[in-house]
Design a protein around this motif. Structure first.
Motif, short mmCIF file in Angstrom:
data_model
loop_
_atom_site.label_atom_id
_atom_site.label_comp_id
_atom_site.label_asym_id
_atom_site.label_seq_id
_atom_site.Cartn_x
_atom_site.Cartn_y
_atom_site.Cartn_z
N LYS A 150 69.07 8.85 67.14
CA LYS A 150 68.42 9.18 68.40
C LYS A 150 66.92 9.14 68.20
O LYS A 150 66.41 9.33 67.10
CB LYS A 150 68.89 10.50 68.96
CG LYS A 150 68.62 11.72 68.16
CD LYS A 150 69.22 12.94 68.87
CE LYS A 150 69.04 14.20 68.06
NZ LYS A 150 69.59 15.37 68.75
N THR B 265 65.31 11.30 75.36
CA THR B 265 65.97 11.25 74.06
C THR B 265 67.04 10.18 74.14
O THR B 265 68.08 10.36 74.78
CB THR B 265 66.59 12.61 73.70
OG1 THR B 265 65.54 13.59 73.65
CG2 THR B 265 67.27 12.56 72.33
N PHE B 266 66.75 9.05 73.54
CA PHE B 266 67.66 7.92 73.55
C PHE B 266 68.63 8.05 72.39
O PHE B 266 68.21 8.13 71.23
CB PHE B 266 66.89 6.60 73.44
CG PHE B 266 66.03 6.30 74.62
CD1 PHE B 266 66.55 5.69 75.74
CD2 PHE B 266 64.69 6.65 74.63
CE1 PHE B 266 65.76 5.41 76.84
CE2 PHE B 266 63.88 6.38 75.72
CZ PHE B 266 64.42 5.77 76.82
N GLU B 267 69.91 8.10 72.68
CA GLU B 267 70.95 8.11 71.66
C GLU B 267 71.62 6.75 71.67
O GLU B 267 71.98 6.25 72.74
CB GLU B 267 71.97 9.20 71.95
CG GLU B 267 71.39 10.60 71.87
CD GLU B 267 72.43 11.66 72.12
OE1 GLU B 267 73.56 11.54 71.61
OE2 GLU B 267 72.08 12.63 72.83
N GLY B 268 71.76 6.15 70.49
CA GLY B 268 72.35 4.82 70.47
C GLY B 268 72.61 4.31 69.08
O GLY B 268 72.69 5.06 68.11
N VAL C 153 70.71 5.33 75.26
CA VAL C 153 70.76 5.92 76.59
C VAL C 153 70.21 7.33 76.51
O VAL C 153 70.53 8.09 75.59
CB VAL C 153 72.22 5.96 77.11
CG1 VAL C 153 72.31 6.67 78.44
CG2 VAL C 153 72.80 4.56 77.19
N ASP C 154 69.36 7.67 77.47
CA ASP C 154 68.91 9.05 77.64
C ASP C 154 69.83 9.68 78.68
O ASP C 154 69.66 9.50 79.88
CB ASP C 154 67.45 9.08 78.12
CG ASP C 154 66.96 10.48 78.44
OD1 ASP C 154 67.47 11.44 77.83
OD2 ASP C 154 66.08 10.61 79.31
N LYS C 155 70.84 10.37 78.19
CA LYS C 155 71.89 10.90 79.07
C LYS C 155 71.34 11.90 80.08
O LYS C 155 71.79 11.94 81.22
CB LYS C 155 73.00 11.55 78.25
CG LYS C 155 73.74 10.55 77.39
CD LYS C 155 74.74 11.22 76.47
CE LYS C 155 75.37 10.18 75.56
NZ LYS C 155 76.17 10.81 74.51
N ARG C 156 70.37 12.68 79.69
CA ARG C 156 69.83 13.69 80.58
C ARG C 156 68.93 13.09 81.66
O ARG C 156 69.00 13.46 82.82
CB ARG C 156 69.06 14.74 79.79
CG ARG C 156 68.72 15.97 80.58
CD ARG C 156 68.13 17.03 79.71
NE ARG C 156 66.93 16.49 79.06
CZ ARG C 156 66.18 17.18 78.25
NH1 ARG C 156 66.48 18.41 77.96
NH2 ARG C 156 65.11 16.64 77.71
N GLY D 258 68.63 9.71 82.44
CA GLY D 258 69.13 8.51 83.08
C GLY D 258 68.42 7.22 82.71
O GLY D 258 68.63 6.19 83.35
N SER D 259 67.58 7.24 81.68
CA SER D 259 66.91 6.02 81.25
C SER D 259 67.76 5.30 80.21
O SER D 259 68.57 5.91 79.51
CB SER D 259 65.54 6.35 80.64
OG SER D 259 64.66 6.87 81.60
N ARG D 260 67.56 4.01 80.13
CA ARG D 260 68.21 3.18 79.12
C ARG D 260 67.12 2.36 78.42
O ARG D 260 66.13 1.99 79.03
CB ARG D 260 69.21 2.23 79.75
CG ARG D 260 70.40 2.92 80.38
CD ARG D 260 71.41 1.89 80.90
NE ARG D 260 72.59 2.55 81.41
CZ ARG D 260 73.61 2.96 80.67
NH1 ARG D 260 73.59 2.75 79.38
NH2 ARG D 260 74.63 3.58 81.21
#
Length: 186
Positions: free
Chosen positions: A47, A58-61, A81-84, A86-88
């Motif tokens: 991340k 916080t991008f997790e991938g 993806v930043d789940k919180r 909504g960014s990718r």
């Protein structure tokens, strides 16, 4: 958006190349990065937290690293993806390590795609300025690790956490100076 950067390291290219093959150590030098897992297929889960002014993403991938030792180049492809928020994000990055006479020259070319709320910062040019500052912090950590007297001492050296607000305003100031012809900062 395209990001091209280069920097010098005061170590032999073979030493810098070896360091770049140690993905956990490289991750320790990337401000805001955390390596979560090394998968059996050679991919890496992690991340990356980025603070852009009032916004934190916080991008997790997953990332794939494809090195070519013969040319001291590599390709890295990652997406998260930043789940919180909504960014990718998606990145395709190429790097090359070569001799600069006194040490090493590292050249980076990246194609970054952002969508969602984080994309607004890419349109302003601030991502490019922020990347310059983050690379400066990466180089400081890299130099520290390479100069460490032992493996244990090198493991203790990590990039500082990113102070998002000061990074944002320093990058904004640099962007304005460049926009109006006032020079550039690292």
């Amino acid at each position: 958006m395209k990001i091209s950067q280069q920097f010098n390291v005061a170590s032999d290219p073979s030493v810098v190349w070896s360091f770049f093959q140690d993905v956990p150590s490289v991750a320790q030098c990337l401000p805001g990065a955390e390596l979560l897992d090394v998968n059996e297929d050679g991919t890496y889960d992690g991340k990356l937290s980025v603070k852009l002014g009032p916004m934190t993403a916080t991008f997790e991938g997953t990332a794939t690293v494809m090195p070519d030792p013969d040319t001291m180049t590599a390709k890295i492809e990652g997406k998260g993806v930043d789940k919180r928020g909504g960014s990718r994000g998606q990145v395709k990055l190429d790097y090359k390590i070569s001799s600069d006479g006194a040490g090493s020259l590292v050249e980076i070319d990246a194609d970054v795609t952002l969508s969602g709320p984080a994309a607004q910062f890419g349109r302003t040019g601030l991502i490019s300025e922020i990347s310059k500052r983050l690379i400066g912090e990466f180089v400081d950590c890299l130099e520290g690790k390479l100069a460490a007297g032992s493996v244990e001492a090198a493991q203790e050296i990590k990039a500082d956490d990113v102070n998002g607000l000061s990074l944002f305003f320093a990058s904004l100031w640099s962007w304005f100076k460049n926009l109006f012809g006032g020079g550039s900062d690292r």
